[in-house]
Structures are given as structure tokens and as C-alpha cells.
Design a protein around this motif. Structure first.
Motif, short mmCIF file in Angstrom:
data_model
loop_
_atom_site.label_atom_id
_atom_site.label_comp_id
_atom_site.label_asym_id
_atom_site.label_seq_id
_atom_site.Cartn_x
_atom_site.Cartn_y
_atom_site.Cartn_z
N ASP A 134 -22.63 -17.62 55.00
CA ASP A 134 -22.30 -16.53 55.91
C ASP A 134 -20.83 -16.57 56.32
O ASP A 134 -20.30 -17.64 56.68
N HIS A 138 -25.17 -17.09 48.95
CA HIS A 138 -23.93 -16.98 49.72
C HIS A 138 -23.97 -17.91 50.91
O HIS A 138 -25.03 -18.39 51.31
N HIS A 151 -27.59 -19.67 50.71
CA HIS A 151 -28.92 -19.10 50.83
C HIS A 151 -28.93 -17.68 50.29
O HIS A 151 -27.89 -17.00 50.23
#
Ligand SMILES: [Fe+2]
Length: 294
Positions: free
Chosen positions: A142, A140, A254
């Protein structure tokens, strides 16, 4: 470590000094979407702080403990009294060291860098149950429902302080532009007035811009796509205990796979502070969408 993804730096002190070549490499690497890794830099808990480095510091409902630097208040901890004060002081010390690191390593950012929350993540990641949207073991970028960024960057400094020496294992995915291009057709920029209404209802702190709706959409669509999670390109990156790393977590895809006892300091930065603002997710999405998003 894969050198395309991770840029290793030799710094061994939070305050530097940093050579001009190291500053230049850090700036261009970070903005290009690499993870800066500082294997010789570590956060040192004091002897009285070591007893706090355990999942018992968490309250039952949370996975992180956070310190709001604006108020000095600690959230998400079961600790009380002197132990609570000690933990808050440790997080604040880490936050100040992380700030000093960025000021020294990335002086261009210093005037506009805003220190946001500091967090401590004591619980083991591996084996933890979470709904897909909250599952950070999935790749994903953030984006947070209650905290609109309106295009500003999310830059995070991490330190692994696991007392048993456990590494923190990440996977790092493809570059942001490729990810965004694949998923953007599936996400919506919000209805007219929706950002205003959500702010009025107290659902968000500040007003969401179309950018925020799109970033949340990308976050959710990516995590919920089982095929993408199973087959998307990724590289394993392992951060040993006693090391520090940082990246733009709004553009670096990440996933945190395993590890416990990490510290993290979030910074916000306007796109205009970047040396190459065209690499910001805001500008990438604006090019893809063909319009202004914040
Ligand atoms: Fe994340």
C-alpha cells in the motif's frame, strides 16, 4: 494456512485479555511481515445494520465507503438520512473495537498509534474492472498518491462480515526486502522541490518525502509488471466470514482476489514505535538506497 505467512491467534474478544506470550508473538510476527489471523474474533452487525450490508450502499463512482474519524463524515455512500447515520455509527464502532484490539494486543504501540480512516467495502472484488494501477487483485504494497506517510507505517485491521458467508481471498507475496531490491533500480525518489510543489498545488495532504516517491514507484512498478504479476511467488490465504485479520499493508505484498463486505480500519504508526524498526520499509529502503529517505 501457511504458518510462515499467517500467525493464528486465539483471542475471542476485542478488549482481550491477551496473555503476555500472545502479545509478544503478535508483535514479532507483525513486524516480521506476517498476517495475524483471529478466527475466533468477529464483528457483529446489529439487526438494523444488516440491511446496509449491500453494494447499494455505495455511490456509483466508488468501491469503498469511508469514515473520517477526525470529522465524523462518511464519504462514498449513496445512503441518506437515518441509514447514513446508522452506517457511520457501525463504522465508528468497528474503528473503536479495532483500536481496543491493538491497544490490548500491542500495548507498546498504544501511545503513538493514530487512528486514520475506517472503510466498508461492500462490492464483490472478483470480476471488477480496474486500471492496472488501481487493480488491487494485483500483488502490491500500500502507498497512496495523496497521503504522504514520510516513513510512518500503515497498519490495517480487517473484518469479513459478508452476510452470505463468502470468504475473502487474498494472495500474499514475497518478503518486502526481496521485492524492493528487485524493483528499486526502476523507481525514482522525486525531483528536488517536487514534494514541496505538489503540496503547494494541493495534490497531496502534507509533503511527500523521497520515501513516498519510492513507495509509490514500487506500488506502480510492481502492479504494472505483467511478468511479475504472472510469476511472482504467492500463497493463497482465505479469511472466512466472521473473522478478523491484520497486517502492515505497506510491507506485506498482498492481492485481494475475491470477497465482499469487509470492514477495514487503518492506523498510522511512527517507525520509532516499533520493537524492531530496522524491519520498517523506510529502513529497508534506506539500506538499499544508502541514504536517508524521510
Ligand atoms: Fe492494498
Amino acid at each position: 494456512m501457511d504458518r510462515d505467512i499467517v500467525l493464528e491467534l486465539t483471542a475471542s474478544a476485542w478488549e482481550g485479555p491477551f496473555a503476555p506470550e500472545e502479545q509478544a508473538a503478535a508483535l514479532s510476527g507483525l513486524e516480521a511481515g506476517r498476517v495475524l489471523f483471529l478466527p475466533r474474533l468477529g464483528f457483529q452487525p446489529a439487526a438494523v445494520e444488516r440491511t446496509l450490508l449491500a453494494p447499494g450502499a455505495l455511490d456509483d463512482t466508488r468501491k469503498n465507503i469511508s469514515l473520517d474519524p477526525a470529522t465524523g463524515r462518511l464519504h462514498g455512500t449513496a445512503l441518506a438520512g437515518v441509514e447514513r447515520e446508522r452506517l457511520a455509527a457501525m463504522l465508528d464502532r468497528f474503528g473503536r473495537q479495532a483500536t481496543a484490539l491493538l491497544h490490548g494486543l500491542l500495548p507498546r504501540y498504544a501511545p503513538l498509534l493514530e487512528r486514520a480512516r475506517t472503510s466498508f467495502r461492500p462490492a464483490e472484488i472478483a470480476g471488477r474492472q480496474a486500471a492496472p494501477r488501481q487493480d488491487d487483485t494485483r500483488l502490491h504494497v500500500d502507498a497512496f498518491p495523496t497521503r504522504p506517510m514520510r516513513g510512518r507505517r500503515i497498519l490495517r485491521v480487517f473484518a469479513n462480515i459478508a452476510p452470505d458467508g463468502a470468504a475473502r481471498d487474498w494472495r500474499v507475496g514475497e518478503n518486502f526486502a526481496d521485492f524492493a531490491q528487485a524493483f528499486l533500480p526502476r523507481v525514482r525518489a522525486g525531483l528536488p522541490g517536487q514534494g514541496w510543489l505538489m503540496q503547494r498545488l494541493g495534490l497531496t495532504r502534507g509533503r511527500r518525502a523521497p520515501y513516498d516517491f519510492l513507495m509509490l514507484g514500487l506500488h506502480d512498478a510492481g502492479k504494472l509488471d505483467e511478468g511479475y504479476q504472472a510469476r511472482a511467488p504467492r500463497t493463497a490465504v482465505s479469511f472466512p466470514s466472521g473473522t478478523v485479520w491484520l497486517c502492515y499493508t505497506d510491507s506485506v505484498l498482498h492481492a485481494a482476489i475475491a470477497g465482499h463486505c469487509a470492514l477495514e480500519q487503518t492506523f498510522h504508526l511512527p517507525v520509532t514505535a516499533m520493537a524492531r524498526p530496522e524491519q520498517a520499509p523506510l529502513r529497508v529502503l534506506e539500506r538499499l538506497a544508502g541514504r536517508q529517505l524521510a
